[in-house]
Design a protein around this motif. Structure first.
Motif, PDB file in Angstrom:
ATOM      1  N   ILE A  19       0.840  -1.200   0.000  1.00  0.00           N
ATOM      2  CA  ILE A  19       0.000   0.000   0.000  1.00  0.00           C
ATOM      3  C   ILE A  19       0.875   1.250   0.000  1.00  0.00           C
ATOM      4  O   ILE A  19       0.563   2.251  -0.652  1.00  0.00           O
ATOM      5  CB  ILE A  19      -0.946  -0.005   1.217  1.00  0.00           C
ATOM      6  N   ASN A  20       1.985   1.186   0.710  1.00  0.00           N
ATOM      7  CA  ASN A  20       2.917   2.312   0.731  1.00  0.00           C
ATOM      8  C   ASN A  20       3.635   2.452  -0.604  1.00  0.00           C
ATOM      9  O   ASN A  20       3.882   3.565  -1.080  1.00  0.00           O
ATOM     10  CB  ASN A  20       3.940   2.104   1.851  1.00  0.00           C
ATOM     11  N   SER A  65     -13.093  -6.067   4.575  1.00  0.00           N
ATOM     12  CA  SER A  65     -14.427  -6.224   5.160  1.00  0.00           C
ATOM     13  C   SER A  65     -14.424  -6.096   6.680  1.00  0.00           C
ATOM     14  O   SER A  65     -15.402  -5.638   7.277  1.00  0.00           O
ATOM     15  CB  SER A  65     -15.027  -7.575   4.750  1.00  0.00           C
ATOM     16  N   HIS A  66     -13.331  -6.469   7.316  1.00  0.00           N
ATOM     17  CA  HIS A  66     -13.233  -6.355   8.773  1.00  0.00           C
ATOM     18  C   HIS A  66     -12.554  -5.057   9.211  1.00  0.00           C
ATOM     19  O   HIS A  66     -12.338  -4.853  10.401  1.00  0.00           O
ATOM     20  CB  HIS A  66     -12.466  -7.552   9.345  1.00  0.00           C
ATOM     21  N   ARG A  67     -12.170  -4.237   8.237  1.00  0.00           N
ATOM     22  CA  ARG A  67     -11.543  -2.937   8.496  1.00  0.00           C
ATOM     23  C   ARG A  67     -10.311  -3.075   9.406  1.00  0.00           C
ATOM     24  O   ARG A  67     -10.054  -2.255  10.291  1.00  0.00           O
ATOM     25  CB  ARG A  67     -12.561  -1.969   9.114  1.00  0.00           C
ATOM     26  N   THR A  68      -9.542  -4.122   9.153  1.00  0.00           N
ATOM     27  CA  THR A  68      -8.401  -4.446  10.017  1.00  0.00           C
ATOM     28  C   THR A  68      -7.364  -3.327  10.062  1.00  0.00           C
ATOM     29  O   THR A  68      -6.876  -2.959  11.135  1.00  0.00           O
ATOM     30  CB  THR A  68      -7.737  -5.751   9.535  1.00  0.00           C
ATOM     31  N   LEU A  69      -7.009  -2.790   8.913  1.00  0.00           N
ATOM     32  CA  LEU A  69      -6.003  -1.730   8.864  1.00  0.00           C
ATOM     33  C   LEU A  69      -6.581  -0.383   9.300  1.00  0.00           C
ATOM     34  O   LEU A  69      -5.909   0.404   9.972  1.00  0.00           O
ATOM     35  CB  LEU A  69      -5.425  -1.618   7.452  1.00  0.00           C
ATOM     36  N   GLN A  70      -7.836  -0.138   8.924  1.00  0.00           N
ATOM     37  CA  GLN A  70      -8.466   1.132   9.293  1.00  0.00           C
ATOM     38  C   GLN A  70      -8.645   1.256  10.802  1.00  0.00           C
ATOM     39  O   GLN A  70      -8.434   2.324  11.383  1.00  0.00           O
ATOM     40  CB  GLN A  70      -9.833   1.279   8.604  1.00  0.00           C
ATOM     41  N   ARG A  71      -9.052   0.164  11.451  1.00  0.00           N
ATOM     42  CA  ARG A  71      -9.292   0.221  12.894  1.00  0.00           C
ATOM     43  C   ARG A  71      -8.022   0.549  13.673  1.00  0.00           C
ATOM     44  O   ARG A  71      -8.086   1.126  14.760  1.00  0.00           O
ATOM     45  CB  ARG A  71      -9.874  -1.109  13.382  1.00  0.00           C
ATOM     46  N   ARG A  72      -6.880   0.194  13.117  1.00  0.00           N
ATOM     47  CA  ARG A  72      -5.607   0.501  13.776  1.00  0.00           C
ATOM     48  C   ARG A  72      -5.043   1.845  13.328  1.00  0.00           C
ATOM     49  O   ARG A  72      -3.993   2.265  13.801  1.00  0.00           O
ATOM     50  CB  ARG A  72      -4.597  -0.614  13.489  1.00  0.00           C
ATOM     51  N   GLY A  73      -5.722   2.469  12.383  1.00  0.00           N
ATOM     52  CA  GLY A  73      -5.263   3.765  11.899  1.00  0.00           C
ATOM     53  C   GLY A  73      -4.114   3.676  10.924  1.00  0.00           C
ATOM     54  O   GLY A  73      -3.417   4.666  10.676  1.00  0.00           O
ATOM     55  N   TYR A  74      -3.893   2.486  10.330  1.00  0.00           N
ATOM     56  CA  TYR A  74      -2.747   2.282   9.453  1.00  0.00           C
ATOM     57  C   TYR A  74      -3.026   2.626   7.993  1.00  0.00           C
ATOM     58  O   TYR A  74      -2.100   2.881   7.228  1.00  0.00           O
ATOM     59  CB  TYR A  74      -2.268   0.830   9.526  1.00  0.00           C
ATOM     60  N   ALA A  75      -4.288   2.580   7.574  1.00  0.00           N
ATOM     61  CA  ALA A  75      -4.610   2.829   6.166  1.00  0.00           C
ATOM     62  C   ALA A  75      -6.047   3.326   6.041  1.00  0.00           C
ATOM     63  O   ALA A  75      -6.878   3.110   6.928  1.00  0.00           O
ATOM     64  CB  ALA A  75      -4.416   1.561   5.336  1.00  0.00           C
ATOM     65  N   THR A  89      -1.642   5.646   5.960  1.00  0.00           N
ATOM     66  CA  THR A  89      -1.654   6.851   6.790  1.00  0.00           C
ATOM     67  C   THR A  89      -0.259   7.094   7.363  1.00  0.00           C
ATOM     68  O   THR A  89       0.632   6.249   7.247  1.00  0.00           O
ATOM     69  CB  THR A  89      -2.648   6.695   7.952  1.00  0.00           C
ATOM     70  N   GLU A  90      -0.081   8.230   8.008  1.00  0.00           N
ATOM     71  CA  GLU A  90       1.203   8.514   8.650  1.00  0.00           C
ATOM     72  C   GLU A  90       1.491   7.497   9.747  1.00  0.00           C
ATOM     73  O   GLU A  90       2.631   7.066   9.934  1.00  0.00           O
ATOM     74  CB  GLU A  90       1.209   9.930   9.228  1.00  0.00           C
ATOM     75  N   GLN A  91       0.446   7.098  10.464  1.00  0.00           N
ATOM     76  CA  GLN A  91       0.622   6.088  11.503  1.00  0.00           C
ATOM     77  C   GLN A  91       1.031   4.755  10.893  1.00  0.00           C
ATOM     78  O   GLN A  91       1.874   4.036  11.438  1.00  0.00           O
ATOM     79  CB  GLN A  91      -0.677   5.922  12.294  1.00  0.00           C
ATOM     80  N   GLY A  92       0.449   4.445   9.746  1.00  0.00           N
ATOM     81  CA  GLY A  92       0.816   3.220   9.051  1.00  0.00           C
ATOM     82  C   GLY A  92       2.251   3.271   8.558  1.00  0.00           C
ATOM     83  O   GLY A  92       2.983   2.273   8.619  1.00  0.00           O
ATOM     84  N   LYS A  93       2.667   4.445   8.071  1.00  0.00           N
ATOM     85  CA  LYS A  93       4.052   4.610   7.617  1.00  0.00           C
ATOM     86  C   LYS A  93       5.029   4.433   8.775  1.00  0.00           C
ATOM     87  O   LYS A  93       6.095   3.834   8.615  1.00  0.00           O
ATOM     88  CB  LYS A  93       4.241   5.984   6.979  1.00  0.00           C
ATOM     89  N   ASP A  94       4.662   4.962   9.935  1.00  0.00           N
ATOM     90  CA  ASP A  94       5.527   4.818  11.112  1.00  0.00           C
ATOM     91  C   ASP A  94       5.673   3.348  11.498  1.00  0.00           C
ATOM     92  O   ASP A  94       6.774   2.877  11.809  1.00  0.00           O
ATOM     93  CB  ASP A  94       4.949   5.605  12.294  1.00  0.00           C
TER      94      ASP A  94
END
Length: 258
Positions: A19-20, A65-75, A89-94
């Motif tokens: 994704i990055n 479907s489970h919003r796995t990355l979104q729930r953690r703020g990563y994407a 997201t910036e958090q995902g990049k970190d």
């Protein structure tokens, strides 16, 4: 193989990697890249019941479907018809940057699917607990004479493990290849004394708080001495490393028919 199916947590880090690398990547594209990268085996490679995709591909879709990355703020996910696009997201990049050395080590090490799968699970868990993971990369030591090492700390750790492994397997100055029994000391005299490469049969990780002495003692169970030729043959096919036993049989077969 354990037959254990991959989890969404185990897919998070490699998914963020793509994704990055490709902003706006679609779920379909992400699925194809992850399959090509990880080459799932066992149950994960089977077609899911009443579906047209595999259990592994289904798990990739579950990231959405489970919003796995979104729930953690990563994407972030943007739905487009039946597909959709992903943006890190910036958090995902970190999170990705914190674990990039470990990720690259796993992806370049030609480890089998089960080992990589389990490693991703541990990396993600440790990362979310803010526990640092230290890697030991056999390739840094192998290539020390041909390129500048970018991570000196990883190199020094890997060198210490290599030296400990050589000491463990050395008898009267001789250390033999675990595959073909080649002995550099026997072939080259003093110049070859104590020289051999070390192969990691499984990924080698250390948690920062672990005692280095105890860690190396345990790690030695998963590293073996191999000559340069056998080491190259083990890793010749990307994502399809040979076992020591398979390579021994290959050599024996070649000698028998020569």
């Amino acid at each position: 193989m354990t037959g254990k199916r991959v989890s969404e947590t185990e897919l998070m880090l490699p998914a963020l990697y793509f994704i990055n690398r490709e902003p706006g990547i679609t779920t379909t594209r992400l699925k194809l890249l992850l399959v090509d990268l990880l080459k799932p085996t066992g149950k994960d490679a089977e077609i899911a019941r009443s579906r047209t995709d595999t259990y592994f591909e289904q798990k990739v879709r579950n990231l959405v479907s489970h919003r796995t990355l979104q729930r953690r703020g990563y994407a972030l996910y943007n739905r487009l018809g039946r597909d959709g696009t992903h943006t890190i997201t910036e958090q995902g990049k970190d999170f990705l940057q914190t674990n990039i050395d470990t990720l690259e080590y796993l992806l370049s090490g030609d480890f089998d699917y089960d080992d990589v799968q389990n490693s991703f699970a541990n990396i993600t868990m440790m990362g979310e607990q803010n526990r640092k993971i230290l890697i030991y990369d056999e390739n840094l030591v192998i290539e020390e004479g041909t390129r500048r090492v970018k991570n000196v700390q990883v190199y020094e750790r890997s060198r210490k493990l290599r030296e400990a492994a050589i000491n463990r397997h050395t008898i009267n100055g001789h250390v033999q290849c675990s595959v073909c029994s080649f002995d550099f000391y026997e072939a080259y005299g003093e110049r070859g004394r104590g020289y051999i490469e070390i192969h990691h049969q499984k990924p080698i990780f250390q948690y920062e708080e672990q005692d280095i002495g105890k860690f190396i003692e345990n790690a030695l169970q998963n590293v073996i001495p191999v000559c340069s030729n056998c080491h190259r043959m083990i890793h010749r096919e990307k994502n399809a490393p040979m076992t020591v036993e398979d390579l021994r049989q290959l050599i024996q077969c070649a000698r028998t028919h020569s």
